[in-house]
Design a protein around this motif. Structure first.
Motif, PDB file in Angstrom:
ATOM      1  N   PHE A   1      24.114 -29.376   4.592  1.00 15.57           N
ATOM      2  CA  PHE A   1      23.341 -28.152   4.831  1.00 15.57           C
ATOM      3  C   PHE A   1      21.841 -28.460   4.769  1.00 15.57           C
ATOM      4  CE2 PHE A   1      27.382 -27.006   2.877  1.00 15.57           C
ATOM      5  CZ  PHE A   1      27.895 -26.144   3.838  1.00 15.57           C
ATOM      6  N   PRO A   2      21.261 -28.869   5.884  1.00 13.34           N
ATOM      7  CA  PRO A   2      19.844 -29.260   5.897  1.00 13.34           C
ATOM      8  C   PRO A   2      18.920 -28.082   5.579  1.00 13.34           C
ATOM      9  CG  PRO A   2      20.703 -29.104   8.132  1.00 13.34           C
ATOM     10  CD  PRO A   2      21.880 -28.982   7.224  1.00 13.34           C
ATOM     11  N   LYS A   3      17.779 -28.405   4.971  1.00 15.09           N
ATOM     12  CA  LYS A   3      16.793 -27.400   4.617  1.00 15.09           C
ATOM     13  C   LYS A   3      15.820 -27.117   5.764  1.00 15.09           C
ATOM     14  CE  LYS A   3      17.287 -26.360   0.141  1.00 15.09           C
ATOM     15  NZ  LYS A   3      16.340 -26.935  -0.819  1.00 15.09           N
ATOM     16  N   GLU A   4      15.883 -27.932   6.800  1.00 19.24           N
ATOM     17  CA  GLU A   4      14.893 -27.831   7.872  1.00 19.24           C
ATOM     18  C   GLU A   4      15.580 -27.858   9.230  1.00 19.24           C
ATOM     19  OE1 GLU A   4      10.597 -29.934   8.716  1.00 19.24           O
ATOM     20  OE2 GLU A   4      12.302 -31.243   8.327  1.00 19.24           O
ATOM     21  N   SER A   5      15.124 -26.992  10.110  1.00 18.10           N
ATOM     22  CA  SER A   5      15.607 -27.036  11.500  1.00 18.10           C
ATOM     23  C   SER A   5      14.437 -27.437  12.401  1.00 18.10           C
ATOM     24  CB  SER A   5      16.150 -25.672  11.924  1.00 18.10           C
ATOM     25  OG  SER A   5      15.139 -24.681  11.879  1.00 18.10           O
TER      26      SER A   5
ATOM     27  N   GLU B   1       6.592 -30.933  22.263  1.00 16.99           N
ATOM     28  CA  GLU B   1       5.981 -30.433  21.038  1.00 16.99           C
ATOM     29  C   GLU B   1       7.095 -30.059  20.050  1.00 16.99           C
ATOM     30  OE1 GLU B   1       3.090 -26.797  19.458  1.00 16.99           O
ATOM     31  OE2 GLU B   1       3.571 -26.989  21.605  1.00 16.99           O
ATOM     32  N   MET B   2       7.066 -30.699  18.888  1.00 17.03           N
ATOM     33  CA  MET B   2       8.099 -30.453  17.883  1.00 17.03           C
ATOM     34  C   MET B   2       7.683 -29.312  16.967  1.00 17.03           C
ATOM     35  SD  MET B   2       9.764 -33.140  15.181  1.00 17.03           S
ATOM     36  CE  MET B   2       8.278 -33.216  14.183  1.00 17.03           C
ATOM     37  N   LYS B   3       8.624 -28.416  16.697  1.00 16.02           N
ATOM     38  CA  LYS B   3       8.374 -27.309  15.782  1.00 16.02           C
ATOM     39  C   LYS B   3       9.398 -27.368  14.657  1.00 16.02           C
ATOM     40  CE  LYS B   3       6.369 -24.279  19.298  1.00 16.02           C
ATOM     41  NZ  LYS B   3       6.428 -22.961  19.965  1.00 16.02           N
ATOM     42  N   ARG B   4       8.890 -27.373  13.423  1.00 24.09           N
ATOM     43  CA  ARG B   4       9.748 -27.431  12.245  1.00 24.09           C
ATOM     44  C   ARG B   4       9.861 -26.036  11.630  1.00 24.09           C
ATOM     45  NH1 ARG B   4      10.268 -32.738  10.044  1.00 24.09           N
ATOM     46  NH2 ARG B   4       8.887 -34.272  10.997  1.00 24.09           N
ATOM     47  N   LYS B   5      11.027 -25.753  11.100  1.00 27.65           N
ATOM     48  CA  LYS B   5      11.238 -24.489  10.401  1.00 27.65           C
ATOM     49  C   LYS B   5      11.998 -24.768   9.119  1.00 27.65           C
ATOM     50  CE  LYS B   5      13.222 -19.866  10.855  1.00 27.65           C
ATOM     51  NZ  LYS B   5      14.030 -18.946  11.703  1.00 27.65           N
ATOM     52  N   MET B   6      11.340 -24.468   8.008  1.00 31.44           N
ATOM     53  CA  MET B   6      11.961 -24.713   6.710  1.00 31.44           C
ATOM     54  C   MET B   6      12.872 -23.545   6.327  1.00 31.44           C
ATOM     55  SD  MET B   6      10.841 -27.665   5.772  1.00 31.44           S
ATOM     56  CE  MET B   6      11.403 -27.652   4.071  1.00 31.44           C
ATOM     57  N   GLU B   7      13.942 -23.867   5.685  1.00 32.82           N
ATOM     58  CA  GLU B   7      14.864 -22.853   5.186  1.00 32.82           C
ATOM     59  C   GLU B   7      15.008 -23.033   3.671  1.00 32.82           C
ATOM     60  OE1 GLU B   7      18.504 -23.107   7.275  1.00 32.82           O
ATOM     61  OE2 GLU B   7      17.589 -22.869   9.257  1.00 32.82           O
ATOM     62  N   GLY B   8      14.876 -21.966   2.945  1.00 33.29           N
ATOM     63  CA  GLY B   8      14.955 -22.074   1.484  1.00 33.29           C
ATOM     64  C   GLY B   8      13.605 -22.421   0.894  1.00 33.29           C
ATOM     65  N   ASP B   9      13.569 -23.374  -0.025  1.00 29.89           N
ATOM     66  CA  ASP B   9      12.340 -23.737  -0.711  1.00 29.89           C
ATOM     67  C   ASP B   9      11.339 -24.346   0.257  1.00 29.89           C
ATOM     68  OD1 ASP B   9      13.507 -22.910  -3.049  1.00 29.89           O
ATOM     69  OD2 ASP B   9      14.239 -24.922  -3.586  1.00 29.89           O
ATOM     70  N   GLU B  10      10.154 -23.755   0.314  1.00 29.38           N
ATOM     71  CA  GLU B  10       9.111 -24.280   1.196  1.00 29.38           C
ATOM     72  C   GLU B  10       8.651 -25.646   0.673  1.00 29.38           C
ATOM     73  OE1 GLU B  10       7.861 -23.183   3.994  1.00 29.38           O
ATOM     74  OE2 GLU B  10       9.210 -21.461   4.044  1.00 29.38           O
ATOM     75  N   GLY B  11       8.481 -26.564   1.572  1.00 26.95           N
ATOM     76  CA  GLY B  11       7.970 -27.884   1.211  1.00 26.95           C
ATOM     77  C   GLY B  11       9.040 -28.868   0.799  1.00 26.95           C
ATOM     78  N   SER B  12      10.273 -28.430   0.616  1.00 30.33           N
ATOM     79  CA  SER B  12      11.346 -29.335   0.208  1.00 30.33           C
ATOM     80  C   SER B  12      12.195 -29.703   1.414  1.00 30.33           C
ATOM     81  CB  SER B  12      12.218 -28.674  -0.859  1.00 30.33           C
ATOM     82  OG  SER B  12      13.318 -29.508  -1.176  1.00 30.33           O
ATOM     83  N   ILE B  13      12.314 -31.000   1.684  1.00 30.35           N
ATOM     84  CA  ILE B  13      13.123 -31.444   2.825  1.00 30.35           C
ATOM     85  C   ILE B  13      14.503 -31.906   2.379  1.00 30.35           C
ATOM     86  CG2 ILE B  13      11.107 -32.131   4.163  1.00 30.35           C
ATOM     87  CD1 ILE B  13      11.712 -35.049   3.346  1.00 30.35           C
ATOM     88  N   TYR B  14      14.739 -31.917   1.053  1.00 25.01           N
ATOM     89  CA  TYR B  14      16.008 -32.431   0.549  1.00 25.01           C
ATOM     90  C   TYR B  14      17.002 -31.285   0.371  1.00 25.01           C
ATOM     91  CZ  TYR B  14      12.769 -36.176  -0.510  1.00 25.01           C
ATOM     92  OH  TYR B  14      11.800 -37.150  -0.415  1.00 25.01           O
ATOM     93  N   PRO B  15      18.145 -31.367   1.028  1.00 22.20           N
ATOM     94  CA  PRO B  15      19.133 -30.268   0.961  1.00 22.20           C
ATOM     95  C   PRO B  15      20.058 -30.370  -0.236  1.00 22.20           C
ATOM     96  CG  PRO B  15      19.876 -31.916   2.517  1.00 22.20           C
ATOM     97  CD  PRO B  15      18.554 -32.413   1.975  1.00 22.20           C
ATOM     98  N   TYR B  16      19.614 -30.977  -1.314  1.00 19.11           N
ATOM     99  CA  TYR B  16      20.479 -31.180  -2.478  1.00 19.11           C
ATOM    100  C   TYR B  16      19.606 -31.259  -3.728  1.00 19.11           C
ATOM    101  CZ  TYR B  16      18.843 -35.840  -1.231  1.00 19.11           C
ATOM    102  OH  TYR B  16      18.057 -36.903  -0.903  1.00 19.11           O
ATOM    103  N   GLY B  17      20.226 -31.202  -4.850  1.00 20.09           N
ATOM    104  CA  GLY B  17      19.531 -31.407  -6.115  1.00 20.09           C
ATOM    105  C   GLY B  17      19.370 -32.883  -6.397  1.00 20.09           C
ATOM    106  N   CYS B  18      18.197 -33.275  -6.828  1.00 17.68           N
ATOM    107  CA  CYS B  18      17.908 -34.708  -6.986  1.00 17.68           C
ATOM    108  C   CYS B  18      18.612 -35.331  -8.192  1.00 17.68           C
ATOM    109  CB  CYS B  18      16.403 -34.918  -7.124  1.00 17.68           C
ATOM    110  SG  CYS B  18      15.498 -34.429  -5.627  1.00 17.68           S
TER     111      CYS B  18
END
Length: 211
Positions: A84-88, A107-124
């Protein structure tokens, strides 16, 4: 060179002179276009080489980290961690004109889902640092990968246009212009012969009248 099948008249001579002028100007314009296309192509080829080397190096590092992470994690846990990626990411495609060639602009457009600024879809806490490094490196590489695709497509389109332009330049330089010049030379020779014949007849008529 081949002489065109035309009547040796002054009207045809004038017409062919105009065609020769147009062909000569067209040849110069196409030659200038070919030179500029080659300049643009060389710049893009150099950039393509630089990007490919960077992308291959970064992907190699990312895959290496991912392999190390997969060696220390259960397959089920690894799959769950990245399911479940955090970014589309979406790509907007447009075009720009380079010497008459419409090359793509991506032109690439990023869209974050959930926590802004976090690219990791899991707990570290439950994942190794190598997985973090692999995802971070892939995240950095994606823009370069997109630019590489853009540059490679532009190189392909420019190469096709250079080949088309080269064929047109060669056709004008080695066929059309020499044929027109040969035909103009032939018509001028015929007109000169006709003029000399007319003068000779007039002189004979004058001699007859004088006698």
């Amino acid at each position: 060179m081949a002489k065109l099948n035309v009547n040796p008249t002054r009207m045809e001579l004038s017409k062919l002179n105009k065609q020769l002028g147009i062909a000569t100007r067209g040849h110069k314009l196409l030659k200038d276009k070919q030179d500029e296309l080659m300049r643009q192509f060389i710049v893009l080829i150099k950039r393509n080489r630089e990007l490919r080397m960077e992308v291959e190096k970064e992907l190699e590092q990312s895959f290496k980290n991912f392999f190390l992470a997969s060696a220390t994690m259960a397959p089920e846990m690894l799959e769950e961690s990245i399911s479940f990626p955090k970014e589309s990411i979406s790509v907007h495609l447009s075009r720009k004109n380079v010497m008459g060639v419409h090359v793509p602009v991506m032109e690439m457009k990023r869209k974050m889902e959930g926590d802004e600024g976090s690219i990791y879809p899991y707990g570290c806490a439950q994942t190794p640092s190598e997985l973090d490094d692999a995802i971070a490196k892939l995240n950095e590489t994606i823009p370069k990968l997109l630019e590489l695709a853009e540059v490679e497509k532009a190189c392909q389109l420019l190469a096709d246009e250079i080949e088309k332009t080269r064929r047109r330049v060669n056709a004008l330089e080695y066929r059309t212009i020499p044929d027109l010049e040969e035909t103009i030379k032939y018509i001028r020779m015929k007109l000169d012969e006709s003029e000399r014949s007319t003068i000779t007849r007039l002189m004979k008529v004058k001699d007859i009248i004088d006698r």
